[in-house]
Design an enzyme around this catalytic site. Structure first.
Site, PDB file in Angstrom:
ATOM      1  N   LYS A 256      42.008  19.654  37.372  1.00 11.64           N
ATOM      2  CA  LYS A 256      43.104  18.763  37.003  1.00 11.64           C
ATOM      3  C   LYS A 256      42.531  17.410  36.605  1.00 11.64           C
ATOM      4  O   LYS A 256      42.015  16.679  37.451  1.00 11.64           O
ATOM      5  CB  LYS A 256      44.072  18.613  38.177  1.00 11.64           C
ATOM      6  CG  LYS A 256      45.245  17.742  37.836  1.00 11.64           C
ATOM      7  CD  LYS A 256      46.494  18.187  38.538  1.00 11.64           C
ATOM      8  CE  LYS A 256      47.680  17.736  37.706  1.00 11.64           C
ATOM      9  NZ  LYS A 256      48.927  17.777  38.370  1.00 11.64           N
TER      10      LYS A 256
ATOM     11  N   GLU B 135      44.079  43.610  46.346  1.00 11.40           N
ATOM     12  CA  GLU B 135      45.499  43.871  46.592  1.00 11.40           C
ATOM     13  C   GLU B 135      46.092  44.873  45.603  1.00 11.40           C
ATOM     14  O   GLU B 135      47.224  45.338  45.785  1.00 11.40           O
ATOM     15  CB  GLU B 135      46.301  42.556  46.490  1.00 11.40           C
ATOM     16  CG  GLU B 135      46.031  41.550  47.591  1.00 11.40           C
ATOM     17  CD  GLU B 135      44.825  40.639  47.302  1.00 11.40           C
ATOM     18  OE1 GLU B 135      43.937  41.027  46.510  1.00 11.40           O
ATOM     19  OE2 GLU B 135      44.777  39.542  47.874  1.00 11.40           O
TER      20      GLU B 135
ATOM     21  N   THR C 280      40.118  41.336  51.672  1.00 11.52           N
ATOM     22  CA  THR C 280      39.728  40.564  50.490  1.00 11.52           C
ATOM     23  C   THR C 280      38.407  39.867  50.830  1.00 11.52           C
ATOM     24  O   THR C 280      38.144  39.590  52.000  1.00 11.52           O
ATOM     25  CB  THR C 280      40.793  39.501  50.143  1.00 11.52           C
ATOM     26  OG1 THR C 280      40.921  38.628  51.265  1.00 11.52           O
ATOM     27  CG2 THR C 280      42.133  40.134  49.850  1.00 11.52           C
TER      28      THR C 280
ATOM     29  N   TRP D 238      45.462  20.100  32.611  1.00 10.15           N
ATOM     30  CA  TRP D 238      44.667  21.163  33.218  1.00 10.15           C
ATOM     31  C   TRP D 238      43.534  21.583  32.293  1.00 10.15           C
ATOM     32  O   TRP D 238      43.717  21.716  31.095  1.00 10.15           O
ATOM     33  CB  TRP D 238      45.540  22.378  33.513  1.00 10.15           C
ATOM     34  CG  TRP D 238      46.540  22.140  34.596  1.00 10.15           C
ATOM     35  CD1 TRP D 238      47.874  21.890  34.431  1.00 10.15           C
ATOM     36  CD2 TRP D 238      46.293  22.122  35.999  1.00 10.15           C
ATOM     37  NE1 TRP D 238      48.469  21.718  35.652  1.00 10.15           N
ATOM     38  CE2 TRP D 238      47.536  21.858  36.634  1.00 10.15           C
ATOM     39  CE3 TRP D 238      45.154  22.306  36.791  1.00 10.15           C
ATOM     40  CZ2 TRP D 238      47.661  21.776  38.015  1.00 10.15           C
ATOM     41  CZ3 TRP D 238      45.295  22.225  38.165  1.00 10.15           C
ATOM     42  CH2 TRP D 238      46.531  21.963  38.763  1.00 10.15           C
TER      43      TRP D 238
HETATM   44  P1  ADP Z   1      38.260  37.748  45.902  1.00  6.68           P
HETATM   45  O1  ADP Z   1      39.581  37.113  45.577  1.00  6.68           O
HETATM   46  O2  ADP Z   1      37.819  37.395  47.264  1.00  6.68           O
HETATM   47  O3  ADP Z   1      37.207  37.551  44.841  1.00  6.68           O
HETATM   48  P2  ADP Z   1      38.883  40.274  44.776  1.00  6.68           P
HETATM   49  O4  ADP Z   1      37.661  41.028  44.527  1.00  6.68           O
HETATM   50  O5  ADP Z   1      40.099  40.980  45.189  1.00  6.68           O
HETATM   51  O6  ADP Z   1      38.535  39.280  45.922  1.00  6.68           O
HETATM   52  O7  ADP Z   1      39.116  39.415  43.484  1.00  6.68           O
HETATM   53  C1  ADP Z   1      40.283  39.392  42.734  1.00  6.68           C
HETATM   54  C2  ADP Z   1      40.237  38.238  41.784  1.00  6.68           C
HETATM   55  O8  ADP Z   1      39.120  38.370  40.891  1.00  6.68           O
HETATM   56  C3  ADP Z   1      41.421  38.106  40.876  1.00  6.68           C
HETATM   57  O9  ADP Z   1      42.490  37.461  41.518  1.00  6.68           O
HETATM   58  C4  ADP Z   1      40.869  37.283  39.732  1.00  6.68           C
HETATM   59  O10 ADP Z   1      40.849  35.910  40.036  1.00  6.68           O
HETATM   60  C5  ADP Z   1      39.454  37.773  39.648  1.00  6.68           C
HETATM   61  N1  ADP Z   1      39.326  38.772  38.565  1.00  6.68           N
HETATM   62  C6  ADP Z   1      39.314  40.106  38.677  1.00  6.68           C
HETATM   63  N2  ADP Z   1      39.149  40.693  37.474  1.00  6.68           N
HETATM   64  C7  ADP Z   1      39.059  39.705  36.567  1.00  6.68           C
HETATM   65  C8  ADP Z   1      38.889  39.664  35.144  1.00  6.68           C
HETATM   66  N3  ADP Z   1      38.734  40.749  34.403  1.00  6.68           N
HETATM   67  N4  ADP Z   1      38.870  38.437  34.563  1.00  6.68           N
HETATM   68  C9  ADP Z   1      39.018  37.306  35.289  1.00  6.68           C
HETATM   69  N5  ADP Z   1      39.167  37.290  36.617  1.00  6.68           N
HETATM   70  C10 ADP Z   1      39.189  38.467  37.258  1.00  6.68           C
END
Ligand code: ADP
Length: 537
Positions: free
Chosen positions: A436, A327, A181, A441
């Site tokens: 918060k 993931e 990640t 929220w």
């Molecule tokens: P990192 O968590 O380090 O950015 P990832 O690339 O795996 O690594 O990112 C996944 C996260 O990106 C998701 O948990 C979410 O928070 C965000 N995300 C992915 N796609 C979207 C989307 N279409 N809209 C909003 N958030 C998104």
């Protein structure tokens, strides 16, 4: 009942075979660091990939052995995407934008044996070299500079092998790829994809409503191949024989538009910040690019602001949003409009498109709050959980992270979401980004998306900053469009009818840019650090 179908393992092998045998004439186009273009075909990729697999086999890479790549998006990386796993090894795509200490951590944690690195990325390797111990390092001649003698040449490694490669008998649940990640919200964690997960994920990417990839597509893959499985596009493009454009290190808006025009791109994929730039380039240079074929963009990795859908629609470019994570391989949702919703008003349609979509087939999603599973009422929010055949069951050698999976096997995403009565998921925020304020929220994503709808704003990131009375209050960092001027009062007025008063940012900072993560998302942890001691007036 016995005697049903064949037990045919789902591995990357038949995908590579298809690409080489059925689509040998289709081009794979790579943009080099000097922006010159290198062209080859799937026949070349097929031949060279099998060579690589053979070379790895001769070099003693056995089942499950890790081979790291430190490479941009180009054809040699595609060879690694297939060549390492079909030889029985596991490809670890090192995220070249990570801090040297994190790069070393991920390479050591994955126990990488070999490294394949682009010549132009040798300085990145040098930055963590003292902390790692690869048995062999091969340098790929991507930039064309002379390769220092102390390293092995990737082309020599390939040429020394013969064409006698025979696939080992792989099982579908064997590991194929490991990605970490990107650490937007914490320490990098390893996710190991099985062959089966990659195959099913690729099939799902061909569904209309996800990427809808078909043979006739010309795909511009702006999702980095060093992160999140390159969004699976290298695999799906090869399986379908779609022409693939790999932009190398260049993701600037004008360069992308040049590629789109020149190569006849039909599908481009990447994070929203790229498309915000593309929209601005189109607006600032009327008529400069002729986009001859219908273009669709699949955007994920962060929320797509409604203004971006509207803006690109004006140029006939259709954006579709997907949600996913490292993931989840990463695609997990599809931004489709259900047939039963067709005929809704234009505004309603934009509202639906700005949500993160419905689950892709075989992916299940639920929202959990302290009382249990949240109803599909578009209001109750809680943590989004997912499960499915291409969702990780654990992190690589990280038993302390076991609590990310519920007792009944669902993965806790760390995203806060709602689900509407039609099953559309809306990401309210990452749990760590929610603000918060006085026990209530506030969604930073909602504020950002609204701000990016203001005609003078190009980018906006909103963070919660500690407040003596309210615990946290929203602070907005705003980048104005080129040549535009905007003041805090204008923005407050613009937001006033969309939010309750207590939800509005208490401070606006005008900046020339917003810091980015390794893959181009807004880096809010950095902003939070920067404004941690902000003095509220
Ligand atoms: P990192 O968590 O380090 O950015 P990832 O690339 O795996 O690594 O990112 C996944 C996260 O990106 C998701 O948990 C979410 O928070 C965000 N995300 C992915 N796609 C979207 C989307 N279409 N809209 C909003 N958030 C998104």
């Amino acid at each position: 009942m016995r005697g049903t179908m064949m037990d045919f393992p789902l591995t990357l092998v038949p995908m590579l075979e298809r690409a080489g045998k059925l689509f040998g004439g289709v081009e794979v186009v790579s943009q080099r660091p000097d922006r010159s273009i290198a062209r080859c075909t799937y026949a070349d990729v097929y031949r060279r990939t099998r060579r690589l697999a053979r070379a790895l086999e001769l070099a003693g890479i056995g089942r499950g052995d890790r081979v790291a790549t430190l490479m941009w998006n180009h054809a040699a990386h595609l060879e690694c995407y297939f060549g390492i796993p079909v030889a029985g090894g596991v490809m670890h795509t090192l995220n070249l934008r990570l801090h040297p200490n994190d790069l070393a951590f991920t390479a050591n944690h994955a126990r990488d044996r070999f490294l394949i690195v682009d010549d132009v990325l040798l300085p990145v390797y040098e930055s963590f070299r003292a902390q790692v111990n690869f048995e062999r390092v091969f340098v790929a001649p991507f930039g064309g500079a002379a390769i220092p003698r102390e390293f092995e040449h990737y082309e020599d490694f390939l040429s020394a092998a013969d064409d006698e490669f025979e696939y080992p008998e792989l099982e579908e649940n064997e590991a194929a790829v490991v990605c970490f990640t990107s650490g937007t919200t914490g320490k990098a964690k390893g996710v190991v994809y099985s062959h089966r997960a990659l195959v099913l994920h690729s099939l799902a990417e061909c569904i209309d409503g996800t990427f809808g990839i078909s043979h006739g597509d010309v795909i511009l893959a702006c999702s980095s191949m060093f992160h999140a499985n390159g969004w699976g596009l290298p695999y799906t493009a090869a399986m379908m024989g779609a022409k693939l454009i790999l932009p190398g290190p260049h993701l600037d808006a004008e360069g992308l538009l040049d590629l789109i025009e020149r190569e006849g791109v039909t599908l481009a994929a990447g994070v929203p910040t790229l498309w915000i730039g593309v929209l601005q380039a189109l607006e600032n240079n009327p008529g400069r690019w002729k986009i001859a074929r219908p273009l669709r963009i699949v955007s994920g990795g962060a929320a797509v602001p409604e203004a971006l859908f509207r803006g690109l629609d004006r140029f006939g470019i259709r954006v579709r949003q997907i949600w996913g994570m490292t993931e989840t391989a990463p695609m997990a949702s599809m931004g489709t409009i259900k047939s039963t919703l067709a005929g809704c008003s234009e505004d309603q349609e934009y509202k639906i498109r700005a949500k993160q979509g419905i689950p892709a087939p075989f992916v299940e999603m639920r929202v959990m709050c302290p009382e249990g599973e949240a109803p599909w009422d578009d209001k109750t929010f809680g943590e989004l959980e997912v499960r499915g055949p291409w969702v990780a069951a654990s992190y690589l050698d990280a038993p302390e992270t076991g609590d990310r999976w519920s007792k009944d096997g669902w993965f806790r995403t760390g995203d806060v979401a709602t689900i509407d009565p039609e099953g559309y998921v809306r990401i309210v925020d990452r749990s760590k980004d929610m603000i918060k304020s006085g026990g209530e929220w506030i969604s930073s994503v909602d504020l950002e998306n609204a701000l990016m709808g203001h005609p003078a704003v190009s980018e906006a990131a909103v963070i919660g900053v500690p407040h003596p009375k309210w615990q946290e209050r929203p602070l907005a960092v705003v980048v104005a469009k080129k040549g535009a001027e905007v003041k805090a009062e204008d923005l407050l007025l613009f937001l006033a009818d969309k939010f309750a008063k207590w939800q509005l940012p208490d401070a606006f900072i005008f900046a020339s840019e917003i810091p980015r993560t390794s893959v181009g998302k807004f880096l809010k942890t950095k902003l939070r650090e920067e404004y941690a001691n902000w003095e509220w007036k």
